[in-house]
Design a protein around this motif. Structure first.
Motif, PDB file in Angstrom:
ATOM      1  N   UNK A  78     -13.742  -5.187  19.347  1.00 17.84           N
ATOM      2  CA  UNK A  78     -14.757  -4.276  18.777  1.00 17.84           C
ATOM      3  C   UNK A  78     -15.029  -4.609  17.309  1.00 17.84           C
ATOM      4  N   UNK A  79     -13.985  -5.062  16.593  1.00 21.78           N
ATOM      5  CA  UNK A  79     -14.143  -5.396  15.167  1.00 21.78           C
ATOM      6  C   UNK A  79     -14.975  -6.649  14.963  1.00 21.78           C
ATOM      7  N   UNK A  80     -14.876  -7.606  15.911  1.00 20.50           N
ATOM      8  CA  UNK A  80     -15.570  -8.890  15.778  1.00 20.50           C
ATOM      9  C   UNK A  80     -16.445  -9.109  17.012  1.00 20.50           C
ATOM     10  N   UNK A  81     -17.566  -8.372  17.113  1.00 20.33           N
ATOM     11  CA  UNK A  81     -18.360  -8.447  18.336  1.00 20.33           C
ATOM     12  C   UNK A  81     -18.838  -9.874  18.618  1.00 20.33           C
ATOM     13  N   UNK A  82     -18.654 -10.303  19.863  1.00 15.40           N
ATOM     14  CA  UNK A  82     -19.113 -11.632  20.281  1.00 15.40           C
ATOM     15  C   UNK A  82     -18.233 -12.775  19.811  1.00 15.40           C
ATOM     16  N   UNK A  83     -17.160 -12.470  19.089  1.00 18.24           N
ATOM     17  CA  UNK A  83     -16.343 -13.558  18.517  1.00 18.24           C
ATOM     18  C   UNK A  83     -14.957 -13.668  19.160  1.00 18.24           C
ATOM     19  N   UNK A  84     -14.657 -12.760  20.075  1.00 22.59           N
ATOM     20  CA  UNK A  84     -13.314 -12.740  20.671  1.00 22.59           C
ATOM     21  C   UNK A  84     -13.438 -12.883  22.190  1.00 22.59           C
ATOM     22  N   UNK A  85     -12.733 -13.849  22.749  1.00 25.69           N
ATOM     23  CA  UNK A  85     -12.673 -14.009  24.211  1.00 25.69           C
ATOM     24  C   UNK A  85     -11.223 -13.898  24.633  1.00 25.69           C
ATOM     25  N   UNK A  86     -10.975 -13.027  25.591  1.00 27.15           N
ATOM     26  CA  UNK A  86      -9.609 -12.815  26.069  1.00 27.15           C
ATOM     27  C   UNK A  86      -9.474 -13.446  27.452  1.00 27.15           C
ATOM     28  N   UNK A  87      -8.461 -14.284  27.602  1.00 28.82           N
ATOM     29  CA  UNK A  87      -8.146 -14.865  28.904  1.00 28.82           C
ATOM     30  C   UNK A  87      -6.768 -14.341  29.271  1.00 28.82           C
ATOM     31  N   UNK A  88      -6.635 -13.750  30.442  1.00 34.62           N
ATOM     32  CA  UNK A  88      -5.307 -13.289  30.826  1.00 34.62           C
ATOM     33  C   UNK A  88      -4.884 -13.916  32.145  1.00 34.62           C
ATOM     34  N   UNK A  89      -3.577 -14.225  32.210  1.00 34.42           N
ATOM     35  CA  UNK A  89      -2.991 -14.671  33.484  1.00 34.42           C
ATOM     36  C   UNK A  89      -2.508 -13.458  34.273  1.00 34.42           C
ATOM     37  N   UNK A  90      -2.561 -12.278  33.637  1.00 35.48           N
ATOM     38  CA  UNK A  90      -2.001 -11.085  34.271  1.00 35.48           C
ATOM     39  C   UNK A  90      -2.982 -10.494  35.271  1.00 35.48           C
TER      40      UNK A  90
END
Ligand code: BJW
Length: 226
Positions: A78-90
């Motif tokens: 939310x702080x860095x819109x469009x700049x963070x991508x999360x990849x999870x193995x979970x």
């Protein structure tokens, strides 16, 4: 180049939500043979055992709550819109429940089911079994929508794009032993990203990172984000 942060998480990020890891002492692979419960061959041999295994994990995931690490990662997005991508193995859905939206669950989701006959995918009932009928084709060939050894992880094209754009890769709570995720640090590092590992202790992959931060995810991740 604008900042683009890619985060890869593993079982360690959910450990403090009460969900067991795989390879730590007393972890899931101390209780089950992975060939029996996390391969297509194991499922073909004994589908009831595999359904029991994932029915329990589905129930545990539903009862678990996101912890401070999941919440901090959602806050970062939310702080860095469009700049963070999360990849999870979970497969536990805790990042989504904490509010992360730009997210790729590369090993699937335990709360979804997929039909081996027609590939229809739908929200799993709490208990899947060899009797569960696919809502689309009616066949009793249902399985949890998770990625087993020898199967192709999900979203690899999107993940590759994200790794190519990454200026920073942060890898949290994974032992770095399962590919292709274990290779992301090399890919991103070779493309010039700054690489950070956050883990309870050093992992097999630690030497490949520019920076290693040791400690529990629920403390270290909020401190890194804020
Ligand atoms: C904390 C903490 C706290 C604890 N705070 N930290 C040789 C070379 C390359 C590949 C292969 C190879 N031989 C075989 C392969 C392929 C195989 C593979 O990697 N095998 C290895 C064992 C060698 N991979 C596959 O088959 C994959 N598919 C594939 O490769 O397709 C072909 C392909 C080709 C080319 C490109 C792309 C693809 C599929 C892998 C599927 C993995 N499936 C599982 C189970 C299904 C989902 C489920 O049931 O949950 O996924 S296995 C299991 O391991 C699960 C996890 O997602 C995965 C990773 O585990 P993770 O998250 O790292 O957990 P742990 O327990 O290992 O580590 C926890 C860490 O947390 C520890 O380090 C702790 O210290 C830390 N920790 N508490 C911070 N509080």
């Amino acid at each position: 180049m604008p900042e683009s942060i890619v985060i890869l998480t593993g079982a360690g990020v959910s450990a403090e939500s009460g969900l067991g890891t795989f390879r730590d002492a007393g972890g899931i692979w101390d209780q089950y043979e992975l060939e029996d419960v996390a391969t297509p061959e194991g499922f073909a041999r004994n589908p009831a055992l595999v359904h029991d295994f994932y029915n329990t994990r589905r129930e545990n995931a539903a009862l678990a709550r996101p912890n401070a690490a999941h919440e901090a990662l959602a806050r970062l997005e939310r702080l860095l819109p469009g700049r963070v991508t999360l990849i999870t193995q979970n497969i536990d859905g805790l990042h989504e429940r904490a509010g992360s939206r730009r997210l790729y669950a590369m090993h699937g989701r335990v709360d979804r089911a997929v039909c081996a006959a027609c590939a229809h995918c739908w929200p799993s009932p709490p208990q899947l079994s060899t009797q569960t009928a696919c809502p689309a084709c009616g066949q009793s060939t249902c399985r949890p929508d998770v990625v087993w050894f020898g199967e192709m992880p999900y979203h690899l094209d999107e993940i590759e794009q994200a790794l190519r754009r990454a200026t920073q890769l942060v890898v949290i709570g994974t032992s770095g032993t399962v590919y292709p995720a274990a290779g992301f640090v090399e890919v991103a590092g070779q493309l010039g990203a700054y690489t950070v590992e956050i883990n309870l202790g050093r992992s097999e992959a630690s030497d490949a990172f520019d920076r290693v931060i040791e400690g529990p995810a629920s403390e270290v991740v909020p401190a890194w984000v804020d």
